[in-house]
Design an enzyme around this catalytic site. Structure first.
Site, PDB file in Angstrom:
ATOM      1  CB  CYS A  46      -0.938   0.012   1.197  1.00  7.43           C
ATOM      2  SG  CYS A  46      -1.971  -1.451   1.296  1.00  7.43           S
ATOM      3  CG  HIS A  73      -3.062   3.429   2.639  1.00 11.72           C
ATOM      4  ND1 HIS A  73      -3.607   3.082   1.424  1.00 11.72           N
ATOM      5  CD2 HIS A  73      -3.055   2.294   3.394  1.00 11.72           C
ATOM      6  CE1 HIS A  73      -3.901   1.799   1.440  1.00 11.72           C
ATOM      7  NE2 HIS A  73      -3.593   1.297   2.621  1.00 11.72           N
ATOM      8  CG  ASN A 104      -6.549  -0.784   1.695  1.00  9.32           C
ATOM      9  OD1 ASN A 104      -5.888  -0.358   0.749  1.00  9.32           O
ATOM     10  ND2 ASN A 104      -6.008  -1.245   2.805  1.00  9.32           N
TER      11      ASN A 104
HETATM   12  O1  UT7 Z   1      -3.372  -1.227   3.915  1.00  5.26           O
HETATM   13  C1  UT7 Z   1      -3.136  -1.926   5.089  1.00  5.26           C
HETATM   14  C2  UT7 Z   1      -4.171  -2.979   5.215  1.00  5.26           C
HETATM   15  N1  UT7 Z   1      -4.817  -3.254   6.423  1.00  5.26           N
HETATM   16  C3  UT7 Z   1      -5.335  -2.429   7.333  1.00  5.26           C
HETATM   17  O2  UT7 Z   1      -5.177  -1.270   7.351  1.00  5.26           O
HETATM   18  C4  UT7 Z   1      -6.172  -3.064   8.409  1.00  5.26           C
HETATM   19  C5  UT7 Z   1      -6.000  -2.439   9.745  1.00  5.26           C
HETATM   20  N2  UT7 Z   1      -6.931  -3.006  10.671  1.00  5.26           N
HETATM   21  C6  UT7 Z   1      -8.245  -2.695  10.678  1.00  5.26           C
HETATM   22  O3  UT7 Z   1      -8.686  -1.889   9.886  1.00  5.26           O
HETATM   23  C7  UT7 Z   1      -9.118  -3.320  11.731  1.00  5.26           C
HETATM   24  O4  UT7 Z   1      -8.337  -4.028  12.661  1.00  5.26           O
HETATM   25  C8  UT7 Z   1     -10.213  -4.271  11.138  1.00  5.26           C
HETATM   26  C9  UT7 Z   1     -11.238  -3.453  10.383  1.00  5.26           C
HETATM   27  C10 UT7 Z   1      -9.554  -5.274  10.205  1.00  5.26           C
HETATM   28  C11 UT7 Z   1     -10.908  -5.018  12.253  1.00  5.26           C
HETATM   29  O5  UT7 Z   1     -11.471  -4.089  13.175  1.00  5.26           O
HETATM   30  P1  UT7 Z   1     -11.335  -4.323  14.742  1.00  5.26           P
HETATM   31  O6  UT7 Z   1     -12.079  -3.265  15.396  1.00  5.26           O
HETATM   32  O7  UT7 Z   1      -9.862  -4.451  15.025  1.00  5.26           O
HETATM   33  O8  UT7 Z   1     -12.109  -5.682  14.927  1.00  5.26           O
HETATM   34  P2  UT7 Z   1     -11.595  -7.032  15.587  1.00  5.26           P
HETATM   35  O9  UT7 Z   1     -10.597  -7.694  14.708  1.00  5.26           O
HETATM   36  O10 UT7 Z   1     -11.207  -6.742  17.006  1.00  5.26           O
HETATM   37  O11 UT7 Z   1     -12.910  -7.871  15.597  1.00  5.26           O
HETATM   38  C12 UT7 Z   1     -14.000  -7.518  16.449  1.00  5.26           C
HETATM   39  C13 UT7 Z   1     -15.113  -8.496  16.225  1.00  5.26           C
HETATM   40  C14 UT7 Z   1     -14.654  -9.956  16.269  1.00  5.26           C
HETATM   41  O12 UT7 Z   1     -15.678 -10.703  16.867  1.00  5.26           O
HETATM   42  P3  UT7 Z   1     -15.564 -11.146  18.401  1.00  5.26           P
HETATM   43  O13 UT7 Z   1     -14.308 -11.972  18.487  1.00  5.26           O
HETATM   44  O14 UT7 Z   1     -15.490  -9.882  19.190  1.00  5.26           O
HETATM   45  O15 UT7 Z   1     -16.815 -11.926  18.618  1.00  5.26           O
HETATM   46  C15 UT7 Z   1     -14.551 -10.339  14.810  1.00  5.26           C
HETATM   47  O16 UT7 Z   1     -14.744 -11.720  14.609  1.00  5.26           O
HETATM   48  O17 UT7 Z   1     -15.663  -8.290  14.907  1.00  5.26           O
HETATM   49  C16 UT7 Z   1     -15.688  -9.545  14.216  1.00  5.26           C
HETATM   50  N3  UT7 Z   1     -15.530  -9.280  12.792  1.00  5.26           N
HETATM   51  C17 UT7 Z   1     -16.568  -9.035  11.979  1.00  5.26           C
HETATM   52  N4  UT7 Z   1     -17.887  -8.985  12.205  1.00  5.26           N
HETATM   53  C18 UT7 Z   1     -18.679  -8.696  11.163  1.00  5.26           C
HETATM   54  C19 UT7 Z   1     -14.378  -9.215  12.085  1.00  5.26           C
HETATM   55  N5  UT7 Z   1     -14.652  -8.915  10.796  1.00  5.26           N
HETATM   56  C20 UT7 Z   1     -16.001  -8.817  10.703  1.00  5.26           C
HETATM   57  C21 UT7 Z   1     -16.882  -8.532   9.648  1.00  5.26           C
HETATM   58  N6  UT7 Z   1     -18.213  -8.476   9.923  1.00  5.26           N
HETATM   59  N7  UT7 Z   1     -16.458  -8.281   8.401  1.00  5.26           N
END
Ligand code: UT7
Length: 332
Positions: free
Chosen positions: A117, A258, A288
């Site tokens: 990225c 980004h 993204n």
């Molecule tokens: O260019 C670089 C590329 N990457 C990035 O920039 C990604 C950077 N990271 C992020 O943007 C965030 O960490 C995410 C958007 C990927 C995830 O957000 P988060 O607030 O860190 O969520 P999490 O991973 O802590 O997940 C929270 C909950 C989990 O459920 P439980 O364990 O609390 O029951 C996940 O299983 O949300 C769940 N979850 C979803 N639920 C519905 C994860 N993805 C999804 C989804 N829909 N798509």
């Protein structure tokens, strides 16, 4: 302050996104997710997915052609082509070589940059140095990405985040001082590639029945870890480039960050004490788009009249590697 006697300026920009709009509700038909979750956790409402048979080079060419038109140059004057991508048409030849042929450009130096990225901002720095050397005069630089084929539609934590598209710019050297790309920095930390990677398909894990069955050709990410790193390195890269070229955050007229997650951009804004009105974001429409994201946003910001002569613009990105990069531009 930069002491360069010549400046490398952006003569014109262009971008392209595929027609096919995929909304969050569409994603919810494929994986266990919801419009509400994606919107509130990321800021994304929809993204574009390229058509079958529409390759990264096709999107790169569409954006490149628009940048050539916007710059008003003769394509025969281009003597450097660089494409930033982590989703090339094929491992080799480079996507830049395919662009050279498809856009009927001269038989000039053409190569790809793989910095995920951060690729487009890395590429601006590389092209700028090559132009400053005096050995090149006009560069076509492109960030292009077809992420959709490497998304795992059985993994809701990654597939909802990414989209396809391309952005481009024409750079040239001018005999004026202190405008254009004032400076660019890049950084890397390869100590834990597993936080964001496509594990198979290279020399470490060549494609095999096993690698396909283990879904190793798809993008894998530890989102939480990347999030933490992103907030830190985006802030540091922004501070470092300001210090390098002798400017302050209060000098900045527009930030083009980004587009990965609105919460990351919010944190950057707070850390830099720059109001959100000075950020150009399009995450809600495209998700993204990796190496294309800053390039598309820059083109959009310019076309929307958000950039005028004399403005100080910060470009800042992070991505797999980890990589990070920032560039400060004084628009000519
Ligand atoms: O260019 C670089 C590329 N990457 C990035 O920039 C990604 C950077 N990271 C992020 O943007 C965030 O960490 C995410 C958007 C990927 C995830 O957000 P988060 O607030 O860190 O969520 P999490 O991973 O802590 O997940 C929270 C909950 C989990 O459920 P439980 O364990 O609390 O029951 C996940 O299983 O949300 C769940 N979850 C979803 N639920 C519905 C994860 N993805 C999804 C989804 N829909 N798509």
């Amino acid at each position: 302050m930069s002491s360069q006697k010549q400046s490398v300026i952006i003569l014109g920009t262009g971008s392209y996104v595929p027609e096919n709009i995929v909304t969050n509700d569409d994603m919810a038909k494929m994986v266990d997710t919801s419009d509400e979750w994606i919107r509130t956790r990321t800021g994304i409402c929809e993204r574009r997915f390229a058509a079958e048979g529409e390759a990264t080079s096709d999107m790169a060419c569409a954006a490149g052609e628009r940048a050539i038109q916007a710059a008003g140059i003769d394509r025969n004057d281009i003597d450097l082509i660089i494409v930033a991508t982590m989703t090339p048409d094929m491992p080799f030849p480079s996507t830049a070589c395919l662009v050279q042929s498809k856009l009927q450009l001269p038989n000039v130096c053409a190569f790809d940059v793989q910095a995920a990225c951060s690729g487009f901002v890395y590429t601006l720095g590389i092209a700028s140095s090559m132009l400053q050397s005096g050995n090149f005069n006009k560069a076509l630089v492109i960030g292009a990405e077809k992420t959709s084929p490497i998304l795992d539609f059985e993994d809701r934590t990654t597939c909802v985040l990414f989209g396809d598209g391309a952005g481009a710019a024409i750079l040239t050297r001018e005999e004026i001082e202190g405008v254009g790309i004032l400076g660019t920095i890049g950084g890397s930390d390869g100590s834990d590639p597993s936080v964001l990677q496509q594990p198979a398909g290279g020399s470490a894990i060549p494609a095999s029945v096993d690698s396909i069955q283990a879904r190793q050709h798809y993008l894998k990410m530890n989102g939480k870890e990347i999030f933490k790193q992103a907030v830190r390195v985006m802030g540091q890269a922004s501070a470092d480039i300001l210090e390098k070229v002798g400017h302050q955050a209060s000098d900045i007229d527009l930030v083009v960050p980004h587009q990965a997650n609105m919460r990351i951009i919010d944190s950057l804004a707070k850390r830099m004490k720059i109001p959100m009105e000075k950020f150009h974001n399009n995450l809600e429409r495209y998700g993204n788009t990796s190496a294309a994201s800053v390039a598309i946003a820059l083109d959009e910001a310019y076309k929307a009249g958000r950039i005028k002569s004399g403005d100080i613009i910060l470009l800042v990105a992070f991505g797999a590697g980890l990589t990070w990069a920032s560039s400060l531009i004084k628009w000519h």
